[in-house]
Design a protein around this motif. Structure first.
Motif, PDB file in Angstrom:
ATOM      1  N   ASP A 150       0.826  -1.212   0.000  1.00 50.61           N
ATOM      2  CA  ASP A 150       0.000   0.000   0.000  1.00 50.61           C
ATOM      3  C   ASP A 150       0.858   1.258   0.000  1.00 50.61           C
ATOM      4  O   ASP A 150       0.584   2.212  -0.741  1.00 50.61           O
ATOM      5  CB  ASP A 150      -0.933   0.016   1.227  1.00 50.61           C
TER       6      ASP A 150
ATOM      7  N   GLN B 297       2.649   1.687  -3.467  1.00 50.87           N
ATOM      8  CA  GLN B 297       1.759   2.166  -4.517  1.00 50.87           C
ATOM      9  C   GLN B 297       1.413   3.635  -4.309  1.00 50.87           C
ATOM     10  O   GLN B 297       1.335   4.411  -5.267  1.00 50.87           O
ATOM     11  CB  GLN B 297       0.477   1.323  -4.548  1.00 50.87           C
ATOM     12  N   THR B 298       1.249   4.029  -3.044  1.00 52.82           N
ATOM     13  CA  THR B 298       0.941   5.423  -2.744  1.00 52.82           C
ATOM     14  C   THR B 298       2.105   6.330  -3.115  1.00 52.82           C
ATOM     15  O   THR B 298       1.915   7.412  -3.691  1.00 52.82           O
ATOM     16  CB  THR B 298       0.602   5.587  -1.249  1.00 52.82           C
TER      17      THR B 298
ATOM     18  N   THR C 256       2.118   6.808  -6.843  1.00 53.17           N
ATOM     19  CA  THR C 256       1.039   7.692  -7.292  1.00 53.17           C
ATOM     20  C   THR C 256       1.375   9.155  -7.027  1.00 53.17           C
ATOM     21  O   THR C 256       1.230  10.017  -7.907  1.00 53.17           O
ATOM     22  CB  THR C 256      -0.279   7.323  -6.580  1.00 53.17           C
ATOM     23  N   VAL C 257       1.833   9.451  -5.811  1.00 51.68           N
ATOM     24  CA  VAL C 257       2.126  10.832  -5.444  1.00 51.68           C
ATOM     25  C   VAL C 257       3.351  11.348  -6.181  1.00 51.68           C
ATOM     26  O   VAL C 257       3.372  12.487  -6.675  1.00 51.68           O
ATOM     27  CB  VAL C 257       2.305  10.961  -3.915  1.00 51.68           C
TER      28      VAL C 257
ATOM     29  N   ILE D 244       0.642  12.169   0.622  1.00 52.15           N
ATOM     30  CA  ILE D 244       0.781  10.733   0.905  1.00 52.15           C
ATOM     31  C   ILE D 244      -0.364  10.265   1.811  1.00 52.15           C
ATOM     32  O   ILE D 244      -0.992   9.230   1.554  1.00 52.15           O
ATOM     33  CB  ILE D 244       2.142  10.432   1.575  1.00 52.15           C
ATOM     34  N   LYS D 245      -0.646  11.033   2.846  1.00 51.85           N
ATOM     35  CA  LYS D 245      -1.725  10.670   3.777  1.00 51.85           C
ATOM     36  C   LYS D 245      -3.075  10.607   3.070  1.00 51.85           C
ATOM     37  O   LYS D 245      -3.892   9.716   3.327  1.00 51.85           O
ATOM     38  CB  LYS D 245      -1.780  11.670   4.926  1.00 51.85           C
TER      39      LYS D 245
ATOM     40  N   ALA E  98      -3.651  10.072  -0.171  1.00 57.00           N
ATOM     41  CA  ALA E  98      -3.721   9.034  -1.202  1.00 57.00           C
ATOM     42  C   ALA E  98      -3.666   7.621  -0.633  1.00 57.00           C
ATOM     43  O   ALA E  98      -4.055   6.659  -1.310  1.00 57.00           O
ATOM     44  CB  ALA E  98      -2.579   9.232  -2.207  1.00 57.00           C
ATOM     45  N   TYR E  99      -3.167   7.463   0.574  1.00 61.46           N
ATOM     46  CA  TYR E  99      -2.984   6.130   1.172  1.00 61.46           C
ATOM     47  C   TYR E  99      -4.351   5.463   1.376  1.00 61.46           C
ATOM     48  O   TYR E  99      -5.257   6.051   1.958  1.00 61.46           O
ATOM     49  CB  TYR E  99      -2.270   6.270   2.518  1.00 61.46           C
TER      50      TYR E  99
END
Length: 279
Positions: free
Chosen positions: A138, A141-142, A145-146, A225-226, A228-229
């Motif tokens: 997780d 992947q985050t 993405t970010v 990050i927080k 999108a997680y």
């Protein structure tokens, strides 16, 4: 013949500093819960072997011998048990080598396993815990993405990690017999993302990749990050650690050997009591 140059995946100077900080942190707060779990699991594996080892060694960032010994019955406790905080410091010949999350940042993991194999006596046991490729999926992947949104593409933040098949191949390449690879999955729910980072710092696993992005992170990066997680229904940050256990034995004539092809004295159909059909 020209010597093959080992890729410098990890910045050795940065990794040395991360290790020292991790040891200082755990000296104050105690060993990481993941390191404790690995030590207890190692003890469980040794307890299942009908043998008392003469001289063993534990490789771990902090001394985990007491944890291992406390989990073993008297007849399974090694008569002597050394401890080193790095492979480079290890010296001696052993019939038991235990590595607890200590090989994660080796630039030359195959070479490290060969060196450990050379420190084993004949019929000596090697067992090691490493984080496997399904760890922190997780978070990884985050970050991808970010980073793609902020920097226009992925940056070097995630350590390379081996999978089950690669681990088995590494044991064979190191010259260890009777190789076994299995896994332990640890699932954790964190109330804060900062706690995930803190647990990684406890193990010296902050970003020390040679190709890492060295500039300060832009403002708002952590909040991104927080956001999108992927969180649980109660708003927590789930994390999974996959611990691979690699086990093998230094060759000895007493060990079981596979049968040669065609050496079976009974057909499979006869052993199963069935009739063989021709096609």
């Amino acid at each position: 013949m020209e010597e093959t140059k080992v890729p410098q995946i990890f910045d050795e100077k940065a990794q040395s500093l991360a290790r020292k900080r991790a040891q200082s942190r755990m000296a104050k707060t105690g060993p990481s819960f993941l390191l404790i779990r690995a030590a207890e699991d190692a003890a469980s594996r040794i307890a299942d072997i009908n043998r008392q080892f003469e001289r063993g060694v534990v490789l771990s960032s902090v001394d985990m011998r007491d944890t291992i010994i406390s989990e073993l019955p008297a007849g399974r406790q090694p008569k002597n048990l050394d401890w080193y905080d790095s492979l480079e410091a290890m010296n001696g010949e052993y019939d038991l080598i235990i590595s607890l999350l200590e090989l994660q940042t080796e630039n030359d993991l195959p070479g490290a396993l060969v060196r450990l194999r050379h420190n084993l006596k004949a019929d000596g046991l090697f067992t090691a815990a490493l984080f496997g490729g399904d760890s922190l999926s997780d978070l990884r992947q985050t970050l991808y993405t970010v980073d793609s949104a902020v920097f226009g593409g992925a940056t070097a933040r995630v350590y390379p990690m081996i999978d089950h098949h690669q681990a088995a191949a590494l044991l064979g390449r190191a010259g260890l017999n009777l190789p076994v690879v299995d896994k332990d999955r640890v699932k954790v729910s964190y109330g804060k993302l900062e706690t995930v980072v803190s647990d990684l710092r406890d193990l010296g696993l902050t970003n020390t990749l040679t190709a890492r992005h060295k500039a300060p992170l832009p403002k708002g990066y952590l909040q991104a990050i927080k956001a999108a997680y992927p969180k649980t229904d109660d708003g927590k940050f789930p994390a999974q650690f996959e611990i691979l256990w690699l086990t093998g034995w230094s060759p000895h004539e007493s060990q079981q050997k596979p049968l040669k092809p065609g050496s079976a004295k009974m057909r499979l159909a006869d052993a199963l009591g069935t009739q063989e059909k021709k096609v």
